[in-house]
Design an enzyme around this catalytic site. Structure first.
Site, PDB file in Angstrom:
ATOM      1  N   ASP A  88       0.846  -1.192   0.000  1.00 42.60           N
ATOM      2  CA  ASP A  88       0.000   0.000   0.000  1.00 42.60           C
ATOM      3  C   ASP A  88       0.881   1.242   0.000  1.00 42.60           C
ATOM      4  O   ASP A  88       1.882   1.288   0.711  1.00 42.60           O
ATOM      5  CB  ASP A  88      -0.940   0.032   1.216  1.00 42.60           C
ATOM      6  CG  ASP A  88      -1.956   1.146   1.059  1.00 42.60           C
ATOM      7  OD1 ASP A  88      -2.924   0.944   0.295  1.00 42.60           O
ATOM      8  OD2 ASP A  88      -1.770   2.231   1.645  1.00 42.60           O
TER       9      ASP A  88
HETATM   10  N1  LIG Z   1       2.730   3.606 -12.410  1.00 46.35           N
HETATM   11  C1  LIG Z   1       2.742   4.276 -11.225  1.00 46.35           C
HETATM   12  N2  LIG Z   1       1.793   3.990 -10.300  1.00 46.35           N
HETATM   13  C2  LIG Z   1       1.865   4.675  -9.136  1.00 46.35           C
HETATM   14  C3  LIG Z   1       2.829   5.662  -8.875  1.00 46.35           C
HETATM   15  N3  LIG Z   1       2.595   6.152  -7.628  1.00 46.35           N
HETATM   16  C4  LIG Z   1       1.530   5.469  -7.131  1.00 46.35           C
HETATM   17  N4  LIG Z   1       1.111   4.578  -8.040  1.00 46.35           N
HETATM   18  C5  LIG Z   1      -0.002   3.636  -7.919  1.00 46.35           C
HETATM   19  O1  LIG Z   1      -0.993   4.185  -7.079  1.00 46.35           O
HETATM   20  C6  LIG Z   1      -1.676   3.096  -6.464  1.00 46.35           C
HETATM   21  C7  LIG Z   1      -1.662   3.343  -4.967  1.00 46.35           C
HETATM   22  O2  LIG Z   1      -2.861   2.838  -4.434  1.00 46.35           O
HETATM   23  P1  LIG Z   1      -2.881   1.507  -3.511  1.00 46.35           P
HETATM   24  O3  LIG Z   1      -4.090   1.575  -2.672  1.00 46.35           O
HETATM   25  O4  LIG Z   1      -1.555   1.325  -2.855  1.00 46.35           O
HETATM   26  O5  LIG Z   1      -3.026   0.310  -4.557  1.00 46.35           O
HETATM   27  P2  LIG Z   1      -4.238   0.066  -5.561  1.00 46.35           P
HETATM   28  O6  LIG Z   1      -3.813   0.471  -6.942  1.00 46.35           O
HETATM   29  O7  LIG Z   1      -5.482   0.691  -5.052  1.00 46.35           O
HETATM   30  O8  LIG Z   1      -4.367  -1.500  -5.595  1.00 46.35           O
HETATM   31  P3  LIG Z   1      -4.573  -2.449  -4.314  1.00 46.35           P
HETATM   32  O9  LIG Z   1      -3.189  -2.873  -3.895  1.00 46.35           O
HETATM   33  O10 LIG Z   1      -5.383  -3.592  -4.842  1.00 46.35           O
HETATM   34  O11 LIG Z   1      -5.257  -1.649  -3.270  1.00 46.35           O
HETATM   35  C8  LIG Z   1      -0.922   1.816  -6.807  1.00 46.35           C
HETATM   36  O12 LIG Z   1      -1.550   1.150  -7.882  1.00 46.35           O
HETATM   37  C9  LIG Z   1       0.422   2.352  -7.232  1.00 46.35           C
HETATM   38  O13 LIG Z   1       1.070   1.479  -8.147  1.00 46.35           O
HETATM   39  C10 LIG Z   1       3.812   5.928  -9.887  1.00 46.35           C
HETATM   40  O14 LIG Z   1       4.701   6.766  -9.761  1.00 46.35           O
HETATM   41  N5  LIG Z   1       3.719   5.205 -11.027  1.00 46.35           N
END
Ligand SMILES: Nc1nc2c(ncn2[C@@H]2O[C@H](COP(=O)(O)OP(=O)(O)OP(=O)(O)O)[C@@H](O)[C@H]2O)c(=O)[nH]1
Length: 223
Positions: A88
């Site tokens: 996360d």
């Molecule tokens: N490609 C990319 N994605 C980013 C970056 N910063 C944050 N993210 C994405 O932002 C999202 C952060 O939200 P989280 O709640 O951690 O993860 P999620 O996408 O909701 O997916 P879950 O793990 O199923 O909760 C993740 O998918 C990260 O990969 C970046 O610099 N590049």
């Protein structure tokens, strides 16, 4: 003692970026999205919040795999040792803990505050070994220095929709790349998964990240 079984990684995340990072590193994960409602967790520090959410995601998928939770000792599978990884990411900025913006207006407001300033992206990791029930976890931090972008650049970036899909309302490896001057720390932590930290967590379980390679690097890069 090193395992003699084939290691199998389950990524408890919907993040395409996390999956892409693992695949580029020769690891083909099975993706099982946890579906965790992140709003149910509240913590006062970005470290505690990101780690707790990573643990919740990994434990939720572990339970769903029909194995005992962390304290159980899952039955050995014949030739495969399964690991579940939850992650996360949150941005600590100006004393606040920021996830994904809820809408374009919030993304715009954030960028008007962030431009020309710095924040710290925290990514919590939780790794559970189903065969032993052992759980290890840690949080990686990477400082992010935002460019002093114009109102027009903010409007154009928000209009792409990307900021609303990612923690902190920016990417470093996507359309947001031009708007981040530099990072101090592992870039993977910003993208959503720190491979060196994963290597360390596997080491705590007496495992090696090279045992997770599904495609040997030579074959995976051959044209
Ligand atoms: N490609 C990319 N994605 C980013 C970056 N910063 C944050 N993210 C994405 O932002 C999202 C952060 O939200 P989280 O709640 O951690 O993860 P999620 O996408 O909701 O997916 P879950 O793990 O199923 O909760 C993740 O998918 C990260 O990969 C970046 O610099 N590049």
């Amino acid at each position: 003692m090193r395992t003699t079984k084939r290691l199998h990684l389950v990524l408890a995340s919907a993040s395409p970026a996390r999956r892409k990072l693992l695949r580029a590193a020769g690891i083909e994960p099975e993706v099982l999205v946890s579906g965790v409602d992140e709003s149910t967790v509240d913590h006062s520090t970005p470290e505690a919040l990101s780690l707790t959410l990573a643990q919740l995601k990994a434990r939720t998928v572990t339970e769903r795999l029909g194995q005992p939770s962390v304290n159980g000792s899952a039955p050995e599978s014949a030739d495969r040792q399964t690991l579940v990884l939850g992650c996360d990411s949150v941005l600590a900025f100006d004393g606040e803990i920021l996830g994904k913006p809820v809408d374009a207006d919030e993304a715009t407001r954030r960028w008007r505050e962030m431009r020309g300033r710095s924040g710290v992206l925290h990514t919590g990791h939780c790794l559970i070994d189903l065969s032993s029930g052992r759980e290890v976890g840690a949080v990686a931090q990477t400082a992010v220095h935002f460019a002093a972008i114009s109102d027009e650049e903010i409007a154009a970036y928000v209009a792409t929709g990307e900021p609303m899909q990612v923690a902190g309302a920016f990417t470093i490896d996507g359309l947001g790349g031009p708007f981040v001057d530099r990072v101090d720390g592992d870039p993977g932590t910003v993208i959503g998964l720190s491979l060196p930290l994963l290597r360390g967590l596997l080491g705590e379980l007496d495992l090696r990240i090279t045992d997770l390679w599904t495609a040997t690097p030579a074959s995976s890069t051959s044209k």
